[in-house]
Every structure is written in structure tokens, then in C-alpha cells.
Motif scaffolding. Sequence first.
Motif, PDB file in Angstrom:
ATOM      1  N   MET A   1       0.989  -1.073   0.054  1.00 36.02           N
ATOM      2  CA  MET A   1       0.057   0.035  -0.055  1.00 36.02           C
ATOM      3  C   MET A   1       0.825   1.267   0.023  1.00 36.02           C
ATOM      4  O   MET A   1       1.942   1.160   0.625  1.00 36.02           O
ATOM      5  N   GLY A   2       0.279   2.219  -0.589  1.00 34.46           N
ATOM      6  CA  GLY A   2       1.242   3.722  -0.863  1.00 34.46           C
ATOM      7  C   GLY A   2       1.102   4.229   0.629  1.00 34.46           C
ATOM      8  O   GLY A   2       0.576   3.623   1.522  1.00 34.46           O
ATOM      9  N   GLU A   3       1.924   5.319   0.658  1.00 33.75           N
ATOM     10  CA  GLU A   3       1.896   5.844   1.998  1.00 33.75           C
ATOM     11  C   GLU A   3       0.361   6.589   2.184  1.00 33.75           C
ATOM     12  O   GLU A   3      -0.055   6.683   3.295  1.00 33.75           O
TER      13      GLU A   3
ATOM     14  N   ALA B   1      -9.225  -3.769  -3.744  1.00 35.03           N
ATOM     15  CA  ALA B   1      -8.617  -2.461  -4.326  1.00 35.03           C
ATOM     16  C   ALA B   1      -7.597  -1.768  -3.334  1.00 35.03           C
ATOM     17  O   ALA B   1      -6.934  -1.106  -3.974  1.00 35.03           O
ATOM     18  N   ARG B   2      -7.735  -1.957  -2.215  1.00 34.17           N
ATOM     19  CA  ARG B   2      -6.943  -1.114  -1.029  1.00 34.17           C
ATOM     20  C   ARG B   2      -5.601  -1.579  -1.461  1.00 34.17           C
ATOM     21  O   ARG B   2      -4.659  -0.950  -1.243  1.00 34.17           O
ATOM     22  N   TYR B   3      -5.449  -2.827  -2.046  1.00 31.79           N
ATOM     23  CA  TYR B   3      -3.984  -3.237  -2.054  1.00 31.79           C
ATOM     24  C   TYR B   3      -3.536  -3.530  -3.293  1.00 31.79           C
ATOM     25  O   TYR B   3      -2.323  -3.814  -3.600  1.00 31.79           O
ATOM     26  N   LEU B   4      -4.268  -2.742  -4.368  1.00 33.33           N
ATOM     27  CA  LEU B   4      -3.961  -2.574  -5.772  1.00 33.33           C
ATOM     28  C   LEU B   4      -2.759  -1.825  -5.761  1.00 33.33           C
ATOM     29  O   LEU B   4      -2.593  -0.626  -5.291  1.00 33.33           O
TER      30      LEU B   4
ATOM     31  N   PHE C   1      -2.540 -10.014  -8.504  1.00 30.29           N
ATOM     32  CA  PHE C   1      -2.948 -11.108  -7.533  1.00 30.29           C
ATOM     33  C   PHE C   1      -2.070 -11.380  -6.534  1.00 30.29           C
ATOM     34  O   PHE C   1      -1.617 -12.754  -6.310  1.00 30.29           O
ATOM     35  N   THR C   2      -1.514 -10.759  -5.785  1.00 30.66           N
ATOM     36  CA  THR C   2      -0.770 -10.710  -4.756  1.00 30.66           C
ATOM     37  C   THR C   2      -1.364 -11.468  -3.536  1.00 30.66           C
ATOM     38  O   THR C   2      -2.513 -11.354  -3.208  1.00 30.66           O
ATOM     39  N   ASP C   3      -0.374 -11.994  -2.675  1.00 31.27           N
ATOM     40  CA  ASP C   3      -1.012 -12.478  -1.524  1.00 31.27           C
ATOM     41  C   ASP C   3      -1.740 -11.708  -0.743  1.00 31.27           C
ATOM     42  O   ASP C   3      -3.000 -12.134  -0.144  1.00 31.27           O
ATOM     43  N   ALA C   4      -1.289 -10.399  -0.466  1.00 30.43           N
ATOM     44  CA  ALA C   4      -1.914  -9.444   0.393  1.00 30.43           C
ATOM     45  C   ALA C   4      -3.501  -9.204  -0.390  1.00 30.43           C
ATOM     46  O   ALA C   4      -4.478  -9.186   0.373  1.00 30.43           O
ATOM     47  N   GLN C   5      -3.414  -9.073  -1.615  1.00 31.09           N
ATOM     48  CA  GLN C   5      -4.786  -8.950  -2.292  1.00 31.09           C
ATOM     49  C   GLN C   5      -5.771 -10.082  -2.097  1.00 31.09           C
ATOM     50  O   GLN C   5      -6.983  -9.787  -1.518  1.00 31.09           O
ATOM     51  N   ILE C   6      -5.301 -11.378  -2.242  1.00 26.76           N
ATOM     52  CA  ILE C   6      -6.049 -12.542  -2.158  1.00 26.76           C
ATOM     53  C   ILE C   6      -6.448 -12.417  -0.689  1.00 26.76           C
ATOM     54  O   ILE C   6      -7.636 -12.747  -0.348  1.00 26.76           O
ATOM     55  N   ILE C   7      -5.630 -12.599   0.275  1.00 30.26           N
ATOM     56  CA  ILE C   7      -5.976 -12.561   1.700  1.00 30.26           C
ATOM     57  C   ILE C   7      -6.995 -11.682   1.974  1.00 30.26           C
ATOM     58  O   ILE C   7      -7.923 -11.806   2.929  1.00 30.26           O
ATOM     59  N   ALA C   8      -6.771 -10.398   1.630  1.00 23.81           N
ATOM     60  CA  ALA C   8      -7.761  -9.325   1.836  1.00 23.81           C
ATOM     61  C   ALA C   8      -9.236  -9.753   1.374  1.00 23.81           C
ATOM     62  O   ALA C   8     -10.273  -9.435   2.021  1.00 23.81           O
TER      63      ALA C   8
END
Lengths: 121, 808
Positions: B1-3, B131-134, B641-648
Motif C-alpha cells: 500500500m502506498g503512503e 482494491a486497497r492493495y492494488l 493477484f498478490t498474497d495481500a490482495q487475495i488474503i484481503a
Amino acid sequence: MTWSLRRRGRIIKREEENRTIMERRLLVKQYELLLDRDICIGCGICADNCPKEAIIYSPAEFRGIRAVTRPSIDFDPERCVLCGECVSLCPMHALQMRIEREERVPVIEMNVFPLATRKRW
Amino acid sequence: MGEEEPRIGVYVCHCGLNIAGVVDVEKVAREAAKLPNVVVSKDYRYMCADPGQEMIKEDIKKYNLTRVVVASCSPRMHEPTFRRCVESAGLNPFLFEMANIREHCSWCHPHYPEDATEKAIDLVKMAVAKARYLSPLEVIKVPVTRAALVIGGGVAGIHAALDLADMGFKVYLVERSPSIGGRMAQLDKTFPTLDCSICILGPKMVDVANHPNIELITYAEVKRVEGYIGNFRVTVVKKPRYVLESECNGCGECVKVCPVEVPNEFDENLGPRKAIYVPFPQAIPMVYTIDMDACIECYNCVEACKEQGREAIDFDMKEEEIHLEVGTIIVATGYDLYDPSRVRAYGYGLYDNVFTAIELERMINAAGPTQGHVIRFSDRRTPRSLAFITCVGSRDVKTNIYCSGFCCMYTLKNAILLKEHYPEMQIYVLFMDLRAPFKGYEEFYRRAREEGIIFLRGRPTELYEDPKTKNLIISMENLSTGEPMDLEVEMVVLSNAAVPAAGTEELSRILTVSRDASGFFMEAHPKLRPIDSPTDGVFFCGAAQGPKDIPYSVAQGSAAASRAARIMARGEWEIEPIVAYVDPERCRNTKTKCGICATKCPYGAITVEEGKAAVVNTAKCHGCGTCAADCPANAITQMHFTDAQIIAQIHAALEEKPEEKIIGFLCNWCSYGAADLAGTSRMEYPPNIRIIRVMCSGRLDRDFILEAFRKGAGMVLASGCRFGDCHYISGNYNAERRLKPLFKMLPRFGISPERFRLEWFSAAEAGFFTNLVKEMVETLKRLGPERIREENEKARPFLDRMLKHIGG
């Protein structure tokens, strides 16, 4: 008769009394290769020379020193192309080929003599 | 995630009443507005229409949005549309996410509007969470080779090749048989105009042979295809024809002296050909071929050729591998005919005078084995009466369900031709339904009726032969009168269906494209992308994709050419940047010998050197994510399709009542496609499932499934393409290897193994998918929420320890 053997253009092998008949029926042409088992002595010349290796030779079976069966030949309908080579070579005239019921031998008509045995030499 | 905290806009589409008729879209939008980071949430009649897109663009500027979520149809449908939309408003297209609330929700649960609304809210929640993690991604540009491969030289392939060649592209036309021409070359006349088939096809075949941009490779098959859109490397194996194409001038002297006669496949084995042959007089290339299965090596042909002053025959010829580099591939492999001997009731192969339609076609053709005479097998006499039986091998659950399309028309054509040749002949057409839907076809049917052909409605139940006359007696129920009847005719012609060409399955594997339930190639979208395959840069035309008549095949050939030219004309192509990336800080290979990712990558896109971190070649990477799931150090990320996105997404889906829910991981190409098709076909299933899309089942990390259980999921489904159908060659095999041990692992934690399902199905198997969901919901009910909660409680300490790295 199984279904697959009756597909168009396949050679169908059948036994009739002492004869083995290989027949291919096309809509416009009919071919037959006949073997008279009464005449055949099982010399195996045809099997040695068949260019498609479509003749299976079975040697005589022995019990002790006595032969209990004569040597014999059989055809492989999947390999045979009905060229007539075996007919032209048979010393006993036990083989015959007919096209449209007429006695004809394609290799003789075309004047060729392919040597299958060449491969083995 | 960005700043900065993301600023998300959510847009819920009504899709007319397609969504709004079931789902309370206003409620979905209201609920979405409450989600963290959501700045604006709206609903609108048609998000994909201009005003909808304008609304998004305006909002991006007005609210300074950094993420956009649209809840509407399947991403397989409109993801590109909305990506373009947000891009034109200055937002990176990969900061857009879609929630599929139509195919996966409203269309499948029309009788449970409340549950459907709840599911839609969940789906939006999941999309927002992702979307938060895109992160923004840049598209990758690849160069495009300005050459095309056309597989199959039938009428469709010929037109595709000619069109592309005329546009100035190099075309390699690969044909399996010794000559191009395909099925159309076998036909006598074409319906409904009764044009002579080879007379209109022949000139086109000559054009192919003479075109400077076309390289014709006959008697050859495609063995291997590597690479990707714009950059395919193709290996073609050319069978030896034992005659030099450069030397043979087609004089035919060799044929005269050949002693061997075998059945001619081109004449449907009704007449003979020699062991050295051309299949038909108009063959292109006009080069003879020696059939080594029949040749007795008498060398008569060699002599005959020498007498003509040539040395075209070469018995030492070997199989040859040809390597081609092409930018696009067009598949035009056509069809085969259903083997009617499998319908035993019709006695094909058993009774002499039962023929197939293509056999009649060869007979009635003046260039055929009988010089245009229709004769019986038993006595070579022209029959006085003849019956056509339609729908042989089609429209029957016992054979093929589909309608083969053109059989009605060719039956009519053959009937009319016979009536022209033999006006005295009694001709019957026994049909279930007669289908004549296109231009001039119904008129043709009327003409057949006017010419005195007798049409009897009913499906023959049995057919037997009179052993003396060899006539055939057909038993059927005449549906017009309702009476059973027997019909005696002298000849029967079966109108057999088109089936996928031999080798379709193998080719589908070589090209990694899928096939439909009938075995034909499956297009990317049945309505809007009928020519495209799911693999970019590969197109279908003609009967390879389903039975088609000539004008339809020609149109598709030209359509495929234009689709292919669209890519090649640009000279470069953009590919999605959903590739894998290795974090060199975390890669274990710097310290120990690892390289697992390189061995698992189906495309050989990862290079591992000792002591250095693994590197992904982005142009080669197809983005399946197998490496990301298999990396023991979690050092690999699959973009988008990152881990963070899928787990979210997992967390969002399981926020409320998790024990009632099924988390479904579906691969984009097959199982997600099947779920979409279930929606499009309005198949209903219980609304318990929450679907998470991954590109390939190979992406499925064991952690995802365990995390879902840790968060209390009732059941988990992991699914992908059938084995052999994977779009990334081996992703599903890797998934199976990785996920199968879970069946043993889960009981050790106290979780019933039936709560995890691993299933493989194709995009056409919507019925399989709906039944699967129904079955899973049954299991869910049988176990009951109490037991599920209990099991989850028991497993939590184990899972917490195993999933420490995920946190939460």
C-alpha cells in the motif's frame, strides 16, 4: 463378423472349406487372394519374399522326431496390399489372385519383382 | 500500500433489470459507502454506457479517487472497458477492480433476492478489500512478428491465408493431407445454388499456390507451439512424401506403372488409388506422394520418372522439422464425419446398400470413382428407390446432443441432384425436423418438395436387409399420421453429423486452448469474440469451432484474417503486466541452492544462477502465479493477484456468518468461465459461495485455503481446468500436487476433510459447477454451523501457528 472388419475398403479374411480367402470389396472393384490349403506344402517362399511382410509362416510342429502338423502360412489382412507377389512365386500354384473375378496378378502385369529379402541382406 | 490512504469510488450497476431486478442495488451502494476508504458510492442503470463511464471519470477528478470498484458483470466481459475508462481519467488502469454481481449473483439467485443482495454486498466488500492493495502497473509492450500460421487448408483456412497474404503479411499454411482443399474439394455441388464445388474452390487453391506471400507446407503437422502473442515459435513436422516437390511436375507417368492399388481415402474408400498418388486431379500442390504403407518398393516409378527426364522420386527422404516464427496463429482444422457404424440400428458397415452422405457425394461427382453414377454395393445397379435418414450422430443424447447444422441442407441438395440425374427414382427424406434458416435455404427446401421428393417425419427405429434382394426395410413411426410404418427402399443414405476433426484434442493441448462439451474448439466469448481463442494471438475459423457451411466458413476465414491483422499491423502489442516478480531480498537462492520456482515455471521464464536471486523474464512470463505459490520463502509476487490482495478478499468475504459460506477459488479460464456460463444460462444454485478469481489454479497457495478455514469458512473449493486443458500448461497439476495433501492434513487439525473440495472442470461445464455448489451446500447443512464452529475453534491454534507470517 465383427463390425470394424466391415468398414469400407478393408481386406476381410475368411475360411471356406480348405481355402483361405482374402477379399477387398470396393464399390467399383473387387479383389480376391485365394490360398488352397490342400495344395500348399508350406515351403514359405511367399513368406520370405512378401514385400509387406504380410504372410505369417508357421513351421511344422514336432512331437519327438515326428511332425504332427505341416508347416503352413497365414495372411495378415492389415498389412497385405494385394500386389500378387506371393502368387507369382508360389511353386505349387496354391495361391491365386482375382480382380473382378478375373485371374490377374498385378506384379506380373506391371513386370516388377520387388525383393523384400533385400532388407535382410 | 502506498503512503497515502487509498480513496475508493464504488459504482453499482443495475444492468437494466438484470441486476436490479434481483439485487437491491441501492442497499449495496449504501453499504459500500460505509466501508473504510470508500469516498463515494453510487448506483446507476448502465455503468458501461457512456453516461456511466462519464460519471466515473468526473468522480475521479472531483473526489480525487485513487481506486475504482465497479460492481456489475463478469470481468471477463467488461474489465477492459472500465480499465480504459479510468485510464482516460488519468488513473492507472490496474487501480480498477470489478465485483461480479451479475453472472455470479443476480442471474443465479433470482428467487432469493435478500440472500443475493447480501452476497452482492460481500462481493463488493471483497473487491474493495482487494482494491486497497492494488498497485499501479505499466503494460508491457512486445514486438510482433509480421507473419501468420494458418493450420488447415480447407475453405476457411484458404480464405484466411489469402486475405492475410493480400494485406502483405507472410503466411505459412500448414495442411495435414497431401493437398489443400479440405472437405469442400470432396463435394460435388454446393447448396442452395448448385454451383460445382471444385470449380469455385479450385481457382482459390491455385491462388494460394501462386501467392508470393504464402508458403504452403502440405503433408505436415504442427507438433509444438511455444511463445506468446506476437512471438510464437512453431515446430512443424513434415512427413516424407518420397517425391521431391521441387522436381515433380505432376505428369502422372509413375501412376501408370505402379502395381499396387489401395482404397482412396479421398473417395471415401469407394474406389482405388495407386500407392503413388495425388488424392484428386485438381490437387494443390500438384505433387505425387508415395504411401509407404502400401508401397512394395518395386521402383517402377523411379524408372518411369527417369524416362521423363526427371529424378523426382527419392526413397531416402526423411521426416523433416520446420521451425517457424509467427505473430499470430489461425486454426482452421475443420471437421470429421460421425462414424455411423456406431448407430447399430442403421446397419452401416453391416448391410451393403447403406451409405453415408459423403460417400454419395463422391459417387454423384463426375470425377468420383463411379464417374457420377449412383450404384448399389450389392449389384452395382442404380437404385429405383432411395431414403435419406437425417440426424445420424446428432440431436440424440446417445450420440451427440448438438445439431450439426448443415446436414438438412446437404440432404436436400443430394435429393435434388438425384432427382435431376434420375427423374424416375423414388426419393424419401426421413427427418425429425428440417432446418433451413439462411438466405435462399427455405426456398431450396420448397424446391425439393416441388420436385416430388417425399418427406416423411419420424426417426427410424430400425433398419434391416432383405437377404435376397439386398433391399432395406426401414421401420419407423410416421409422426404425421402417428402410425408405425415399414418402408422398403433399394438404398439408404445416412446424413451423418460433423464431429471434431481427429487431432483436435492434441492441437488444443499444443496451443493450450480449450474445447467445448462437444469437443470443438471454444471461442473466447460466444457472442462478442466468436473468432478469438482464449489464448491471445490464436484465432479459430470454420468448422474447427463448430459445424458450419461454406459461406459461414469463408466469412469466418476472412474474419480471422482481420483479427490476426489487427495485431500484426501494429508491429507491437501490449500484454498485461500481471507477471511474477522476485524480491531479491527474500529469495533464498542467494544463500542456499533453491531454484524451485524455475522448475515449476511452465514457460521456463525464470532463470536461477547459483548464489544469485532468481530472475523472471517478463516477456516470457504468462502470469499463472505457480511460482508465487510454490516459493518457500514467499519471495515471489504475482502482480495484481498478490498474497495481500487475495488474503484481503478472503477476510472480507468471511467477516459475517463465515460458517455458512463457501470460499471458491476459481481459475480465470475454466472454472471461473463455468461459473460465468452458469450465470448466463440462468442456472440456479444456493447463494452461499463467494468466488475469488485467480488466473490459474497453480496460483493457489496452501496458505489461502488454511487462512479461509482459520477465518471460519464453512467450506473451501479450489478448482481449475481439467487435466490437459490448463491454459498455463501445467498449473493445475501443480495445484493438485500442492493441495491434495490438505485432505490428510485437515483432519489432523480437526477439520472434516469433506469441507475442502478440489475439482477440475472446463468453462463449458456450467452444470457441473452448479451441481457442485448444490452438493457442497448439502454438506454444509449436514455438518451444521455448530459443528463447523467447533471444528474451527479446535483448529485455530494450529492454524494460527502455521499462518503466523500472514498475521491478522
